[in-house]
Design an enzyme around this catalytic site. Structure first.
Site, PDB file in Angstrom:
ATOM      1  N   CYS A  81       0.790  -0.997   0.078  1.00  0.00           N
ATOM      2  CA  CYS A  81       0.035   0.162   0.150  1.00  0.00           C
ATOM      3  C   CYS A  81       0.842   1.161   0.263  1.00  0.00           C
ATOM      4  O   CYS A  81       1.554   1.555   1.037  1.00  0.00           O
ATOM      5  CB  CYS A  81      -0.902  -0.096   1.227  1.00  0.00           C
ATOM      6  N   CYS A  99      -0.402   4.123   2.299  1.00  0.00           N
ATOM      7  CA  CYS A  99      -0.304   3.921   3.955  1.00  0.00           C
ATOM      8  C   CYS A  99       0.124   2.421   4.401  1.00  0.00           C
ATOM      9  O   CYS A  99       1.192   2.091   4.352  1.00  0.00           O
ATOM     10  CB  CYS A  99      -1.651   4.437   4.458  1.00  0.00           C
ATOM     11  N   SER A 100      -1.120   1.767   4.786  1.00  0.00           N
ATOM     12  CA  SER A 100      -0.912   0.367   5.255  1.00  0.00           C
ATOM     13  C   SER A 100      -1.903  -0.500   4.964  1.00  0.00           C
ATOM     14  O   SER A 100      -1.975  -1.393   5.802  1.00  0.00           O
ATOM     15  CB  SER A 100      -0.381   0.484   6.693  1.00  0.00           C
ATOM     16  N   CYS A 101      -2.846  -0.373   3.952  1.00  0.00           N
ATOM     17  CA  CYS A 101      -3.983  -1.118   3.734  1.00  0.00           C
ATOM     18  C   CYS A 101      -3.621  -2.690   3.513  1.00  0.00           C
ATOM     19  O   CYS A 101      -2.605  -2.972   2.968  1.00  0.00           O
ATOM     20  CB  CYS A 101      -4.752  -0.529   2.666  1.00  0.00           C
TER      21      CYS A 101
HETATM   22 FE    FE Z   1      -3.153   1.899   3.002  1.00  0.00          FE
END
Ligand code: FE
Length: 198
Positions: free
Chosen positions: A104, A107-109
């Site tokens: 991602c 971000c961090s999905c």
């Molecule tokens: Fe994310």
């Protein structure tokens, strides 16, 4: 005790989370028991073991595999894995000549119901930037040295679409139970930075 005193011993991230929670609670923006409920789910329900069961099922049942390829959200829900950040899951099928890896970049999905919450390295600026530009090198640094003839495809998660990697079933696992097969699948395998090892 003031709020400052009660949080002064906490780690910076925990302090920031507490401050945010307090600010939201002050504005009545958090429904009752919401934080407790979401913490409970995060700790007990969102687990890469779920994704491991999905992969094992796909390895032993070709019809399920087909359903997973065409509509992974529905296929995962068949096994009871659905919910927030899993509304639109796409399974990326590895082949003898193609390897998929997830990132991602924003971000961090991750697909929470099947992958669990992301590991720390997945959230790092370094992984998010480098796996796109030099995926083969990053994978090698993480212990996955793929032969040059295998193409690497990097998939950037969006707010809507969440991926899981469907790895090739390793040789020598014929006749294994689903549970034994699922034990080969780690979160790193589902992200695509590792392969199942017998
Ligand atoms: Fe994310």
């Amino acid at each position: 005790m003031t709020d400052h005193q009660s949080t002064s011993n906490m780690a910076p991230k925990a302090r920031r989370a507490r401050a945010l929670e307090t600010a939201l609670a002050d504005k009545n923006l958090i429904p009752e028991n919401y934080v407790e409920k979401i913490t409970q789910i995060a700790e007990h329900k969102w687990d890469a073991k779920n994704g491991a069961m999905v992969v094992a099922e796909a390895w032993v049942d070709s019809e399920f595999r087909e359903r997973l390829r065409t509509n992974a959200t529905a296929a995962c829900a068949e096994l009871g894995f659905s919910g927030p950040q899993g509304e639109y899951i796409v399974a990326l099928e590895n082949t003898a000549t193609l390897h998929n890896v997830i990132v991602c970049t924003l971000c961090s999905c991750t697909a929470w119901p099947v992958l669990g919450l992301p590991p720390d390295w997945y959230k790092s600026f370094e992984y998010r930037a480098r796996v796109v530009r030099e995926s083969r090198t990053v994978l090698r640094e993480m212990g996955l040295d793929l032969p040059a003839e295998i193409e690497i495809r990097v998939w950037d998660t969006t707010a809507e679409t969440r991926y899981m990697v469907l790895p090739c079933r390793p040789k020598g696992t014929e006749g294994w139970s689903k549970e034994a097969l699922a034990d080969l699948i780690t979160q790193n395998v589902l992200i695509g930075v590792a392969l199942p090892e017998v």
